[in-house]
Motif scaffolding. Structure first.
Motif, PDB file in Angstrom:
ATOM      1  N   ILE A   1       4.699  64.672   5.695  1.00  0.00           N
ATOM      2  CA  ILE A   1       4.679  65.489   4.510  1.00  0.00           C
ATOM      3  C   ILE A   1       5.826  65.416   3.493  1.00  0.00           C
ATOM      4  CG2 ILE A   1       4.339  68.025   3.683  1.00  0.00           C
ATOM      5  CD1 ILE A   1       3.255  68.509   6.467  1.00  0.00           C
ATOM      6  N   SER A   2       5.787  65.433   2.432  1.00  0.00           N
ATOM      7  CA  SER A   2       6.873  65.328   1.628  1.00  0.00           C
ATOM      8  C   SER A   2       7.674  66.589   1.573  1.00  0.00           C
ATOM      9  CB  SER A   2       6.384  65.007   0.096  1.00  0.00           C
ATOM     10  OG  SER A   2       7.385  65.307  -0.958  1.00  0.00           O
ATOM     11  N   LEU A   3       8.879  66.445   1.769  1.00  0.00           N
ATOM     12  CA  LEU A   3       9.789  67.813   1.920  1.00  0.00           C
ATOM     13  C   LEU A   3       9.850  68.583   0.543  1.00  0.00           C
ATOM     14  CD1 LEU A   3      11.587  69.643   3.629  1.00  0.00           C
ATOM     15  CD2 LEU A   3      13.322  68.309   3.020  1.00  0.00           C
ATOM     16  N   LYS A   4       9.723  67.794  -0.633  1.00  0.00           N
ATOM     17  CA  LYS A   4       9.767  68.128  -1.915  1.00  0.00           C
ATOM     18  C   LYS A   4       8.497  69.171  -2.203  1.00  0.00           C
ATOM     19  CE  LYS A   4      10.335  64.516  -4.408  1.00  0.00           C
ATOM     20  NZ  LYS A   4      10.656  63.647  -5.728  1.00  0.00           N
ATOM     21  N   GLN A   5       7.302  68.493  -1.706  1.00  0.00           N
ATOM     22  CA  GLN A   5       6.113  69.224  -1.929  1.00  0.00           C
ATOM     23  C   GLN A   5       5.890  70.402  -1.226  1.00  0.00           C
ATOM     24  OE1 GLN A   5       3.754  68.605  -4.432  1.00  0.00           O
ATOM     25  NE2 GLN A   5       5.268  66.960  -4.937  1.00  0.00           N
ATOM     26  N   GLN A   6       6.509  70.293   0.159  1.00  0.00           N
ATOM     27  CA  GLN A   6       6.520  71.531   0.994  1.00  0.00           C
ATOM     28  C   GLN A   6       7.184  72.698   0.506  1.00  0.00           C
ATOM     29  OE1 GLN A   6       4.440  71.716   3.373  1.00  0.00           O
ATOM     30  NE2 GLN A   6       4.831  73.256   4.495  1.00  0.00           N
ATOM     31  N   VAL A   7       8.426  72.364   0.009  1.00  0.00           N
ATOM     32  CA  VAL A   7       9.243  73.391  -0.692  1.00  0.00           C
ATOM     33  C   VAL A   7       8.657  74.030  -1.694  1.00  0.00           C
ATOM     34  CG1 VAL A   7      11.641  73.706  -1.868  1.00  0.00           C
ATOM     35  CG2 VAL A   7      11.619  72.335   0.170  1.00  0.00           C
ATOM     36  N   LYS A   8       7.908  73.160  -2.748  1.00  0.00           N
ATOM     37  CA  LYS A   8       7.296  73.792  -3.758  1.00  0.00           C
ATOM     38  C   LYS A   8       6.182  74.717  -3.531  1.00  0.00           C
ATOM     39  CE  LYS A   8       8.024  70.080  -7.044  1.00  0.00           C
ATOM     40  NZ  LYS A   8       7.397  68.924  -7.920  1.00  0.00           N
ATOM     41  N   LYS A   9       5.355  74.253  -2.343  1.00  0.00           N
ATOM     42  CA  LYS A   9       4.291  75.133  -2.031  1.00  0.00           C
ATOM     43  C   LYS A   9       4.928  76.225  -1.328  1.00  0.00           C
ATOM     44  CE  LYS A   9       0.798  74.719   1.526  1.00  0.00           C
ATOM     45  NZ  LYS A   9       0.106  74.104   2.802  1.00  0.00           N
ATOM     46  N   LEU A  10       5.978  76.311  -0.505  1.00  0.00           N
ATOM     47  CA  LEU A  10       6.633  77.576  -0.094  1.00  0.00           C
ATOM     48  C   LEU A  10       7.085  78.575  -1.259  1.00  0.00           C
ATOM     49  CD1 LEU A  10       8.329  76.152   3.086  1.00  0.00           C
ATOM     50  CD2 LEU A  10       6.348  77.668   2.977  1.00  0.00           C
ATOM     51  N   ARG A  11       7.708  77.863  -2.204  1.00  0.00           N
ATOM     52  CA  ARG A  11       8.170  78.746  -3.344  1.00  0.00           C
ATOM     53  C   ARG A  11       7.021  79.347  -3.992  1.00  0.00           C
ATOM     54  NH1 ARG A  11      12.369  74.370  -5.995  1.00  0.00           N
ATOM     55  NH2 ARG A  11      14.022  75.060  -4.605  1.00  0.00           N
TER      56      ARG A  11
ATOM     57  N   ASP B   1      14.610  60.518  -0.787  1.00  0.00           N
ATOM     58  CA  ASP B   1      13.609  61.789  -0.613  1.00  0.00           C
ATOM     59  C   ASP B   1      13.464  61.775   0.925  1.00  0.00           C
ATOM     60  OD1 ASP B   1      13.601  62.564  -3.242  1.00  0.00           O
ATOM     61  OD2 ASP B   1      11.553  61.818  -3.508  1.00  0.00           O
ATOM     62  N   ARG B   2      13.289  62.915   1.401  1.00  0.00           N
ATOM     63  CA  ARG B   2      13.090  63.353   2.562  1.00  0.00           C
ATOM     64  C   ARG B   2      11.596  63.731   3.001  1.00  0.00           C
ATOM     65  NH1 ARG B   2      17.917  66.477   5.184  1.00  0.00           N
ATOM     66  NH2 ARG B   2      17.693  64.877   6.651  1.00  0.00           N
ATOM     67  N   LEU B   3      11.075  63.368   4.206  1.00  0.00           N
ATOM     68  CA  LEU B   3       9.680  63.687   4.714  1.00  0.00           C
ATOM     69  C   LEU B   3       9.786  64.324   6.053  1.00  0.00           C
ATOM     70  CD1 LEU B   3       8.189  59.991   4.108  1.00  0.00           C
ATOM     71  CD2 LEU B   3       7.887  62.116   2.699  1.00  0.00           C
ATOM     72  N   ILE B   4       8.707  64.906   6.225  1.00  0.00           N
ATOM     73  CA  ILE B   4       8.537  65.902   7.599  1.00  0.00           C
ATOM     74  C   ILE B   4       7.318  64.956   8.314  1.00  0.00           C
ATOM     75  CG2 ILE B   4       7.924  68.111   8.757  1.00  0.00           C
ATOM     76  CD1 ILE B   4       8.606  69.261   5.948  1.00  0.00           C
ATOM     77  N   LEU B   5       7.751  64.830   9.546  1.00  0.00           N
ATOM     78  CA  LEU B   5       6.942  64.135  10.508  1.00  0.00           C
ATOM     79  C   LEU B   5       6.614  64.935  11.569  1.00  0.00           C
ATOM     80  CD1 LEU B   5       5.509  61.239  11.350  1.00  0.00           C
ATOM     81  CD2 LEU B   5       7.578  60.925  12.643  1.00  0.00           C
TER      82      LEU B   5
END
Length: 90
Positions: free
Chosen positions: A53-63, A38-42
């Motif tokens: 921030i978890s990239l997965k969670q950020q993508v879900k939030k943006l979707r 998994d990828r994270l945003i620093l």
């Protein structure tokens, strides 16, 4: 799994390995539902703090933000089409 009390900051000590790698504690990986690869945003903030921030969670939030903006448009298909056109023009 969620934090027992999200209003109280949780503190963890991480060590930087020789290669510059950090290992997140298992508890954090479980809370964020992270898996190997998994990828994270620093983000480095102006005050010198780091935000991870978890990239997965950020993508879900943006979707969720974009979901109802244009229900008759498929942004994924448009992006794929743009990438194909870019590839063909190279």
């Amino acid at each position: 799994m969620t934090l027992a009390n999200p209003s109280i900051p949780q503190h963890y000590t991480l060590d930087i390995e020789a290669e510059g790698r950090l290992t997140l504690p298992q508890e954090i990986q479980q809370i964020l539902n992270l898996e190997s690869g998994d990828r994270l945003i620093l983000t480095l903030e102006d005050n010198g703090t780091l935000q991870l921030i978890s990239l997965k969670q950020q993508v879900k939030k943006l979707r969720g933000l974009l979901k109802d903006k244009s229900p008759d448009r498929n942004l994924v298909d448009e992006l794929i089409q743009e990438r194909r056109q870019e590839y063909l023009s190279e």
